[in-house]
Design an enzyme around this catalytic site. Structure first.
Site: not given
Length: 359
Positions: A93-95, A122
């Protein structure tokens, strides 16, 4: 090709230890807050991310993408290798489930390494945490341990947890002991990290008959307790712990290690010095300067912390004086007495249940 995974499904697999969660955001983003238990394999370093962000804002999206590709191409083999070394199911996952996680998942898929991508990243996880805490209907009874500073409440809870009791260590989750000296020797957490860790415990213990916590104020260091937990604490079942001053001083010296944190201890004292009668404050300061920390702690308890605790306790009203009290000289003795009290409470609850149901 990679598949997206929902927060609900991810949590289900995490709880079964069937999923490794990998945060591909930069190290500073990861340090600020992440999904508990995640590991960090950053797509860009903090400096690279800042450079690409500047290009995106000041030049063009295409220029930023080209620079990102240039940076990533040089370190792609090492990046892929780190994922290959992690066994089992993986979710990245990223932002917000955007370019970094999508590119990571796509490249890994081309290399024969299957990963999931968290839908929404996130940001979606954080939204789920906040909404879940705001709407949580937490059923377990809350047993609350009270006691003056240094009584050993945290250590008692730790020992009870080791025995299998459902304990929520609020100070541990906050990374702060709650006092002006509370951050010494600890890493204070922000609200996002605290909320995520707290929710993990709340969901873990949601089917237990009770949980054990320490009597904390609504604010612990940098974080604030959710309203439902504050209410559960106030409506909970309470117990008072009382220990001799000598044991309390010993507990504090063991917890805070002022010899190893002399500068931080003095800095913290300076923040409350003006609230203490001047001759006493000067003696405390002199004791700290000469490393007579036992004497400094003894004076702080007598002239600062104990009077403040008495004032705070008065907010509970006359009923507070009626709660069970355990006096002890050793922590092992306190643990045994708390266990006995818990058993009595549970037995009483069974009797009340029988009366209500007619069983």
């Amino acid at each position: 090709m990679f598949q997206d995974i929902s927060i609900e499904k991810l949590n289900e697999l995490r709880n079964k230890n069937e999923m490794t969660v990998i945060d591909v955001r930069s190290p500073s983003e990861f340090a600020d807050s992440t999904i508990p238990g995640s590991i960090n394999i950053p797509f860009f370093t903090d400096e690279e991310r800042a450079e690409i962000g500047t290009l995106y804002k000041q030049v063009s999206t295409q220029t930023a993408k080209e620079r990102g590709l240039e940076i990533m191409s040089a370190k792609l083999p090492a990046f892929v290798k780190r994922f290959a070394e992690i066994p089992g199911n993986k979710t990245v996952f990223c932002w917000r489930g955007g370019m970094r996680s999508r590119t990571t998942a796509t490249v890994l898929s081309l290399m024969g390494i299957h990963v999931h991508r968290l839908d929404g990243g996130y940001r979606a996880f954080r939204k789920w945490v906040v909404e879940t805490l705001e709407t949580m209907d937490f059923a377990p009874e809350v047993y609350v341990l009270h006691g003056n500073t240094g009584t050993g409440k945290t250590e008692i809870l730790k020992r009870l947890k080791e025995k299998g009791y459902p304990v929520v260590d609020l100070e541990g989750l906050a990374g702060h002991r709650g006092s002006i000296f509370g951050e010494i020797g600890m890493k204070s957490h922000n609200q996002k990290t605290f909320d995520s860790l707290l929710l993990e415990d709340m969901l873990r213990y949601k089917n237990e008959p009770f949980i054990l916590i320490e009597a904390e104020s609504k604010r612990i260091g940098k974080v604030v307790l959710p309203e439902f937990l504050v209410n559960k604490k106030e409506q909970g079942t309470h117990i008072m712990l009382k220990a001799p001053t000598s044991l309390r001083v010993s507990n504090i010296l063991n917890d805070y290690q002022p010899v190893e944190h002399a500068e931080e201890s003095m800095d913290a004292f300076q923040q409350i010095k003006s609230r203490i009668h001047t001759p006493i404050a000067l003696e405390i300061e002199a004791s700290m300067l000469t490393r007579q920390y036992g004497r400094a702690v003894e004076l702080l308890l007598e002239y600062y912390y104990d009077p403040r605790y008495t004032h705070t306790s008065s907010a509970y009203g006359d009923e507070f004086a009626k709660i069970p009290t355990i006096q002890f000289d050793m922590l092992d003795e306190a643990v045994a007495c708390v266990e006995k009290q818990i058993k009595e409470w549970l037995d009483q609850n069974k009797e009340v249940s029988k009366v209500r149901t007619g069983v």
